[in-house]
Design a protein around this motif. Structure first.
Motif, mmCIF file in Angstrom:
data_model
loop_
_atom_site.group_PDB
_atom_site.id
_atom_site.type_symbol
_atom_site.label_atom_id
_atom_site.label_comp_id
_atom_site.label_asym_id
_atom_site.label_seq_id
_atom_site.Cartn_x
_atom_site.Cartn_y
_atom_site.Cartn_z
ATOM 1 N N UNK A 177 0.841 -1.201 0.000
ATOM 2 C CA UNK A 177 0.000 0.000 0.000
ATOM 3 C C UNK A 177 0.872 1.246 0.000
ATOM 4 N N UNK A 178 0.528 2.178 -0.877
ATOM 5 C CA UNK A 178 1.113 3.517 -0.881
ATOM 6 C C UNK A 178 -0.002 4.482 -0.494
ATOM 7 N N UNK A 194 1.053 9.430 11.885
ATOM 8 C CA UNK A 194 1.149 8.230 11.061
ATOM 9 C C UNK A 194 2.242 7.300 11.577
ATOM 10 N N UNK A 195 3.398 7.846 11.906
ATOM 11 C CA UNK A 195 4.508 7.022 12.392
ATOM 12 C C UNK A 195 4.119 6.272 13.656
ATOM 13 N N UNK A 196 3.471 6.992 14.566
ATOM 14 C CA UNK A 196 3.077 6.385 15.845
ATOM 15 C C UNK A 196 2.068 5.264 15.648
ATOM 16 N N UNK A 197 1.050 5.515 14.832
ATOM 17 C CA UNK A 197 -0.023 4.531 14.679
ATOM 18 C C UNK A 197 0.416 3.331 13.839
ATOM 19 N N UNK A 226 6.902 3.873 8.364
ATOM 20 C CA UNK A 226 6.448 4.745 7.287
ATOM 21 C C UNK A 226 7.615 5.577 6.777
ATOM 22 N N UNK A 227 7.518 5.976 5.517
ATOM 23 C CA UNK A 227 8.512 6.854 4.920
ATOM 24 C C UNK A 227 7.811 7.998 4.203
ATOM 25 N N UNK A 235 11.624 1.504 -1.094
ATOM 26 C CA UNK A 235 10.728 1.506 0.070
ATOM 27 C C UNK A 235 9.895 0.228 0.104
ATOM 28 N N UNK A 236 9.381 -0.191 -1.054
ATOM 29 C CA UNK A 236 8.610 -1.437 -1.105
ATOM 30 C C UNK A 236 9.487 -2.622 -0.715
ATOM 31 N N UNK A 237 10.711 -2.643 -1.237
ATOM 32 C CA UNK A 237 11.642 -3.741 -0.931
ATOM 33 C C UNK A 237 11.911 -3.845 0.568
ATOM 34 N N UNK A 238 11.964 -2.693 1.234
ATOM 35 C CA UNK A 238 12.248 -2.668 2.668
ATOM 36 C C UNK A 238 10.992 -2.825 3.534
#
Length: 363
Positions: free
Chosen positions: A42-43, A84-87, A95-96, A121-124
């Motif tokens: 998901x993006x 977003x990072x917290x949740x 998240x990036x 980002x997807x790879x990671x």
């Protein structure tokens, strides 16, 4: 496994006073985390940065001037990403942040960089959170709204589905608040939109879009072979799980270069090149580049690298492309062959006015 781009608007994430609605943010994160748990990628294309900055700055409404919008985005982007990072972290997900401008999906070198960033980002296993770079984008280089941005990102990452989350649960054949208005469950082409009033503004003072921008985003995505679901943010979990919610737009075309999608659907022209009938045939039938010999007149003021319209003898725009010359340079070249021009002015002038790879035919 599916690759899904989810776009959520400001009105779906914030309170009427402009602050973040934490419960709405959390519900969206939970829905995306559930999709990730099913194996989907998901993006997230998220509005809300400007809106989230209103309350800290003591602003009651979204500012109209660009500098204040940029200031609000600067303040609000951090708050939005922190939440977003917290949740997402509560679900074991990282998240990036990816901030984009029009150049990042249109100019070749930027486009490659953006593509590689998303791929890594997807790879990671990272959840990319995308927004327009509102703090630095000027009027001339803005997407205009995150609906179009989401459609282009869906194409950029080779998505299998684009989900547009709104404050209404789909496309209606009239105003959703009007008695008798009917939800349009599926749109298979332009004929299904006949008679539907989509020119309605956003219901919120916080958001910038409306049904027009969502339908346009659907046109962009489906024209590139990507199906689209439009529904309410409260139905995000159902939409991501594949339930029949909202309005589904079925694909109408096939994949093509992202910058050509932007040229056709989302760019503002800086001028026009008027061409003869022979040039029209070469561009539309033979997929040729536009050369000086076929141009009869130039209008507007532009520089090399700007998008310009190509206009036929009847005054109809038949194509749009990235021009390789400044408007001041072109008049002396009109109607002449590139060989003759190079012989007189030097080899630097032996180039196309618009290369075929940077030209989109308007249908």
């Amino acid at each position: 496994m599916s690759r899904i781009v989810v776009k959520v608007g400001s009105s779906s994430l914030t309170t009427t006073s402009g602050g973040l609605d934490l419960d709405r943010v959390d519900a969206l994160v939970d829905a995306i985390a559930a999709a990730r748990a099913r194996g989907d990628e998901v993006v997230l294309v998220s509005s809300g940065a400007i809106a989230a900055g209103l309350a800290p700055l003591g602003l009651k409404r979204r500012p109209r001037d660009l500098p204040t919008q940029q200031a609000a985005a600067s303040v609000g982007q951090g708050a939005l990403m922190a939440r977003y990072s917290e949740r997402f972290a509560a679900h074991g997900l990282v998240v990036g942040q990816v901030l984009l401008t029009v150049d990042d999906v249109t100019r070749r070198s930027h486009y490659r960089n953006a593509y590689q960033t998303f791929a890594k980002l997807r790879e990671l296993g990272v959840v990319p959170v995308v927004n327009e770079n509102d703090t630095v984008a000027t009027t001339e280089i803005r997407f205009g709204d995150n609906d179009r941005l989401a459609a282009l990102v869906a194409h950029l990452v080779h998505a299998d589905l684009l989900v547009l989350l709104s404050d209404v649960d789909g496309l209606y054949d009239g105003h959703p608040g009007r008695e008798g208005a009917r939800l349009v469950a599926e749109v298979t082409g332009e004929a299904d939109l006949d008679g539907i009033d989509i020119a309605r503004p956003s219901a919120s003072a916080i958001g910038t879009g409306g049904m027009v921008t969502k339908v346009e985003a659907a046109r962009i995505a489906t024209g590139a072979g990507i199906p689209v679901v439009l529904t309410a943010a409260s139905r995000a979990a159902d939409a991501l799980a594949g339930a029949p919610v909202g309005t589904r737009f079925t694909p109408t075309g096939r994949r093509r270069p992202t910058r050509l999608l932007w040229l056709q659907h989302a760019s503002d022209s800086h001028g026009a090149l008027h061409v003869d009938a022979g040039a029209v045939r070469a561009l539309t039938a033979r997929n040729a580049s536009l050369l000086p010999a076929g141009i009869t007149a130039v209008s507007g003021t532009f520089t090399a690298g700007d998008p310009v319209d190509v206009v036929d003898p009847d005054g109809t725009v038949v194509a749009r492309g990235i021009v390789n010359y400044d408007s001041a340079e072109l008049p002396q070249l009109l109607g002449r062959s590139t060989h003759d021009i190079a012989a007189e002015l030097g080899s630097d002038y032996e180039r196309e006015v618009i290369h075929r790879d940077d030209l989109a035919v308007i249908t």
